[in-house]
Write an enzyme that holds these catalytic residues in place. Structure first.
Site, PDB file in Angstrom:
ATOM      1  N   SER A   1       0.838  -1.201   0.000  1.00  0.00           N
ATOM      2  CA  SER A   1       0.000   0.000   0.000  1.00  0.00           C
ATOM      3  C   SER A   1       0.869   1.246   0.000  1.00  0.00           C
ATOM      4  O   SER A   1       2.023   1.205   0.453  1.00  0.00           O
ATOM      5  CB  SER A   1      -0.875  -0.025   1.263  1.00  0.00           C
ATOM      6  OG  SER A   1      -1.659   1.137   1.381  1.00  0.00           O
TER       7      SER A   1
ATOM      8  N   SER B   1       8.412   9.960  10.356  1.00  0.00           N
ATOM      9  CA  SER B   1       7.403  10.958   9.982  1.00  0.00           C
ATOM     10  C   SER B   1       7.818  12.320  10.517  1.00  0.00           C
ATOM     11  O   SER B   1       8.388  12.417  11.615  1.00  0.00           O
ATOM     12  CB  SER B   1       6.057  10.564  10.600  1.00  0.00           C
ATOM     13  OG  SER B   1       5.175  11.663  10.584  1.00  0.00           O
TER      14      SER B   1
ATOM     15  N   TYR C   1       1.532   7.853  17.628  1.00  0.00           N
ATOM     16  CA  TYR C   1       2.211   7.682  16.344  1.00  0.00           C
ATOM     17  C   TYR C   1       3.515   8.486  16.330  1.00  0.00           C
ATOM     18  O   TYR C   1       4.587   7.970  16.012  1.00  0.00           O
ATOM     19  CB  TYR C   1       1.248   8.155  15.249  1.00  0.00           C
ATOM     20  CG  TYR C   1       1.792   8.212  13.856  1.00  0.00           C
ATOM     21  CD1 TYR C   1       1.805   7.076  13.048  1.00  0.00           C
ATOM     22  CD2 TYR C   1       2.268   9.411  13.320  1.00  0.00           C
ATOM     23  CE1 TYR C   1       2.289   7.136  11.751  1.00  0.00           C
ATOM     24  CE2 TYR C   1       2.756   9.481  12.033  1.00  0.00           C
ATOM     25  CZ  TYR C   1       2.753   8.342  11.254  1.00  0.00           C
ATOM     26  OH  TYR C   1       3.238   8.412   9.963  1.00  0.00           O
TER      27      TYR C   1
ATOM     28  N   LYS D   1       7.444   7.374  16.124  1.00  0.00           N
ATOM     29  CA  LYS D   1       8.215   7.817  14.950  1.00  0.00           C
ATOM     30  C   LYS D   1       9.509   8.502  15.414  1.00  0.00           C
ATOM     31  O   LYS D   1      10.546   8.352  14.796  1.00  0.00           O
ATOM     32  CB  LYS D   1       7.368   8.744  14.078  1.00  0.00           C
ATOM     33  CG  LYS D   1       6.240   8.018  13.350  1.00  0.00           C
ATOM     34  CD  LYS D   1       6.794   7.160  12.247  1.00  0.00           C
ATOM     35  CE  LYS D   1       5.843   6.125  11.723  1.00  0.00           C
ATOM     36  NZ  LYS D   1       6.417   5.275  10.689  1.00  0.00           N
TER      37      LYS D   1
ATOM     38  N   THR E   1      -2.003   8.699   0.562  1.00  0.00           N
ATOM     39  CA  THR E   1      -1.946   7.230   0.555  1.00  0.00           C
ATOM     40  C   THR E   1      -3.217   6.689   1.208  1.00  0.00           C
ATOM     41  O   THR E   1      -3.920   7.434   1.914  1.00  0.00           O
ATOM     42  CB  THR E   1      -0.749   6.731   1.380  1.00  0.00           C
ATOM     43  OG1 THR E   1      -0.941   7.167   2.750  1.00  0.00           O
ATOM     44  CG2 THR E   1       0.584   7.275   0.868  1.00  0.00           C
TER      45      THR E   1
HETATM   46  N1  LIG Z   1       1.536   9.109   3.853  1.00  0.00           N
HETATM   47  C1  LIG Z   1       2.161  10.052   4.550  1.00  0.00           C
HETATM   48  O1  LIG Z   1       1.967  11.258   4.349  1.00  0.00           O
HETATM   49  C2  LIG Z   1       3.165   9.659   5.600  1.00  0.00           C
HETATM   50  C3  LIG Z   1       3.770  10.701   6.319  1.00  0.00           C
HETATM   51  C4  LIG Z   1       4.718  10.383   7.265  1.00  0.00           C
HETATM   52  C5  LIG Z   1       5.069   9.059   7.467  1.00  0.00           C
HETATM   53  N2  LIG Z   1       4.448   8.065   6.777  1.00  0.00           N
HETATM   54  C6  LIG Z   1       4.855   6.686   7.052  1.00  0.00           C
HETATM   55  O2  LIG Z   1       4.990   5.982   5.849  1.00  0.00           O
HETATM   56  C7  LIG Z   1       4.735   4.596   6.058  1.00  0.00           C
HETATM   57  C8  LIG Z   1       3.732   4.135   5.037  1.00  0.00           C
HETATM   58  O3  LIG Z   1       2.528   4.840   5.265  1.00  0.00           O
HETATM   59  P1  LIG Z   1       1.404   4.999   4.148  1.00  0.00           P
HETATM   60  O4  LIG Z   1       0.970   6.406   4.222  1.00  0.00           O
HETATM   61  O5  LIG Z   1       1.833   4.411   2.878  1.00  0.00           O
HETATM   62  O6  LIG Z   1       0.233   4.139   4.825  1.00  0.00           O
HETATM   63  P2  LIG Z   1      -0.627   2.902   4.303  1.00  0.00           P
HETATM   64  O7  LIG Z   1      -1.141   3.158   2.950  1.00  0.00           O
HETATM   65  O8  LIG Z   1      -1.630   2.650   5.398  1.00  0.00           O
HETATM   66  O9  LIG Z   1       0.410   1.731   4.286  1.00  0.00           O
HETATM   67  C9  LIG Z   1       0.854   1.154   5.478  1.00  0.00           C
HETATM   68  C10 LIG Z   1       1.351  -0.225   5.163  1.00  0.00           C
HETATM   69  O10 LIG Z   1       1.850  -0.801   6.383  1.00  0.00           O
HETATM   70  C11 LIG Z   1       1.317  -2.109   6.479  1.00  0.00           C
HETATM   71  N3  LIG Z   1       1.322  -2.581   7.846  1.00  0.00           N
HETATM   72  C12 LIG Z   1       0.716  -2.046   8.930  1.00  0.00           C
HETATM   73  N4  LIG Z   1       0.952  -2.807   9.998  1.00  0.00           N
HETATM   74  C13 LIG Z   1       1.734  -3.835   9.593  1.00  0.00           C
HETATM   75  C14 LIG Z   1       2.320  -4.943  10.227  1.00  0.00           C
HETATM   76  N5  LIG Z   1       2.123  -5.150  11.524  1.00  0.00           N
HETATM   77  N6  LIG Z   1       3.080  -5.780   9.519  1.00  0.00           N
HETATM   78  C15 LIG Z   1       3.276  -5.573   8.185  1.00  0.00           C
HETATM   79  N7  LIG Z   1       2.731  -4.563   7.519  1.00  0.00           N
HETATM   80  C16 LIG Z   1       1.964  -3.698   8.222  1.00  0.00           C
HETATM   81  C17 LIG Z   1      -0.075  -1.999   5.903  1.00  0.00           C
HETATM   82  O11 LIG Z   1      -0.579  -3.269   5.600  1.00  0.00           O
HETATM   83  P3  LIG Z   1      -2.165  -3.561   5.492  1.00  0.00           P
HETATM   84  O12 LIG Z   1      -2.564  -3.152   4.113  1.00  0.00           O
HETATM   85  O13 LIG Z   1      -2.226  -5.016   5.725  1.00  0.00           O
HETATM   86  O14 LIG Z   1      -2.840  -2.748   6.537  1.00  0.00           O
HETATM   87  C18 LIG Z   1       0.257  -1.177   4.666  1.00  0.00           C
HETATM   88  O15 LIG Z   1       0.783  -1.987   3.671  1.00  0.00           O
HETATM   89  C19 LIG Z   1       4.258   4.472   7.499  1.00  0.00           C
HETATM   90  O16 LIG Z   1       5.313   4.060   8.324  1.00  0.00           O
HETATM   91  C20 LIG Z   1       3.852   5.878   7.844  1.00  0.00           C
HETATM   92  O17 LIG Z   1       3.971   6.134   9.215  1.00  0.00           O
HETATM   93  C21 LIG Z   1       3.494   8.344   5.852  1.00  0.00           C
END
Ligand SMILES: NC(=O)c1ccc[n+]([C@@H]2O[C@H](COP(=O)([O-])OP(=O)(O)OC[C@H]3O[C@@H](n4cnc5c(N)ncnc54)[C@H](OP(=O)(O)O)[C@@H]3O)[C@@H](O)[C@H]2O)c1
Length: 323
Positions: A52, A178, A204, A208, A239
């Site tokens: 994802s 993050s 969170y 982080k 996302t």
């Molecule tokens: N998007 C942003 O703006 C943003 C900003 C700062 C930091 N981040 C960081 O970027 C990373 C990705 O976030 P995203 O925005 O892409 O979110 P996302 O679309 O919700 O993707 C999160 C991914 O983590 C997986 N996951 C959650 N718990 C897990 C576990 N216990 N074991 C294995 N996989 C697990 C989810 O799997 P499932 O599909 O099975 O739930 C999903 O594939 C995260 O660490 C987030 O904190 C994102």
């Protein structure tokens, strides 16, 4: 100081501009060059939460550079679907889905064994999996969920893949943290958030921040093995995770959010660029190292960083030695 450096800092300090899609839009005018095509050929890259958002974009980005990508997903079905979607864009991509729930610490030795059985060397391990549960939650083993997913699971998995990362000769670990971590200090007095009213963004952001300082300790731990360890923050990217966990924020910032590819850019760059091997222990954003605190009240003491390390060692039993 060159004008680009002044503008870059101004973007960073403004938060909104730097974290939004305006950040990469301007910075790509001066940031370091893209990795050469094929620069990850022959390398294996493992990405947690690769089905994802940013994880999927990281998997695609690494595959585009020629890596074999191990997509470590807690649902192999969702992993297979993401793999199929990437293959539609990149038919030659070398992608494999492996089951991995990074918050389930007891299962991680099996995950690492399975990976080691298919490859003796791992170029990179990307700790991307992330969660923001609406209420305080615990894993079946009784660990607070954000701590297990962002900190303890990655700590154990890094240890378990230490030998294949070292054998690569240019191994790298990237913690996807993050920018939210800027709001919190290290809370080693309450790492499992048992005190006070639970706030999802605070839980969170606390974990982080832990990732950023854990990466610093891992950088020291793995220096002799020539494995670089980085943390980074992706800015604000649109996302599925943001859509689900922060719908109000998404509504407010929608047009300014980065694409998942823009959010994953620095991670992919660190995997292949020379800077990713030459440096270690830094916190990156948009292909540049960044400060880890802007306010003195959020800056940890070296003692607190060591305390975090000892906490992770105690909770997971590894690594057995430090420093
Ligand atoms: N998007 C942003 O703006 C943003 C900003 C700062 C930091 N981040 C960081 O970027 C990373 C990705 O976030 P995203 O925005 O892409 O979110 P996302 O679309 O919700 O993707 C999160 C991914 O983590 C997986 N996951 C959650 N718990 C897990 C576990 N216990 N074991 C294995 N996989 C697990 C989810 O799997 P499932 O599909 O099975 O739930 C999903 O594939 C995260 O660490 C987030 O904190 C994102």
């Amino acid at each position: 100081m060159p004008f680009s450096a002044i503008l870059d800092q101004a973007l960073d300090r403004s938060v909104v501009l730097g974290f939004s899609r305006i950040g990469p839009l301007l910075r790509r005018g001066w940031w370091p060059p893209d990795p050469a095509p094929g620069s990850l050929s022959g390398s294996v890259v493992a990405v947690t939460g690769a089905n994802s958002g940013l994880g999927k974009a990281t998997a695609a980005g690494a595959a585009r550079l020629g890596a074999q990508v191990r997509m470590l997903c807690r649902s192999v079905e969702r992993g297979a679907q993401a793999r199929a979607e990437i293959l539609r864009e990149l038919p030659d991509a070398d992608l494999h889905v492996d089951r991995c729930d990074v918050s389930d610490l007891a299962s991680l030795p099996e995950v690492a064994d399975a990976l080691r059985a298919v490859t003796p060397r791992v170029r990179a391990l990307v700790h991307n999996a992330g969660v923001m549960p609406p209420e305080r939650a615990e894993t079946p083993a009784g660990l607070e969920l954000t701590l297990a997913t962002h900190v303890l699971g990655p700590h154990l998995l890094t240890h378990l893949l230490r030998a294949p990362l070292a054998d690569d000769g240019a191994g790298r670990v990237v913690f996807v943290a993050s920018g939210g971590m800027y709001t919190q200090r290290l809370r080693m007095d309450d790492p499992e958030y048992t005190e006070g009213e639970y706030s999802p963004p605070v839980a969170y952001a606390r974990t982080k921040r832990m990732q950023v300082h854990l990466a610093e300790s891992w950088a020291r731990e793995l220096a002799a093995e020539r494995v670089s360890v980085h943390s980074m923050h992706p800015g604000w990217a649109d996302t599925p995770g943001v859509q689900t966990s922060l719908p109000g924020f998404r509504k407010l910032t929608g047009p300014f959010l980065r694409s998942a590819e823009e959010g994953a850019d620095t991670t992919v760059w660190l995997l292949a660029a020379e800077e990713g091997a030459r440096t270690s222990g830094l916190f990156w954003h948009d292909r540049a190292p960044r400060r880890t605190s802007y306010l003195s009240r959020t800056a940890p003491t070296p003692g607190e960083v060591d305390e975090l390390w000892r906490f992770c060692v105690d909770e997971t039993g590894v690594p057995p030695r430090f420093p």
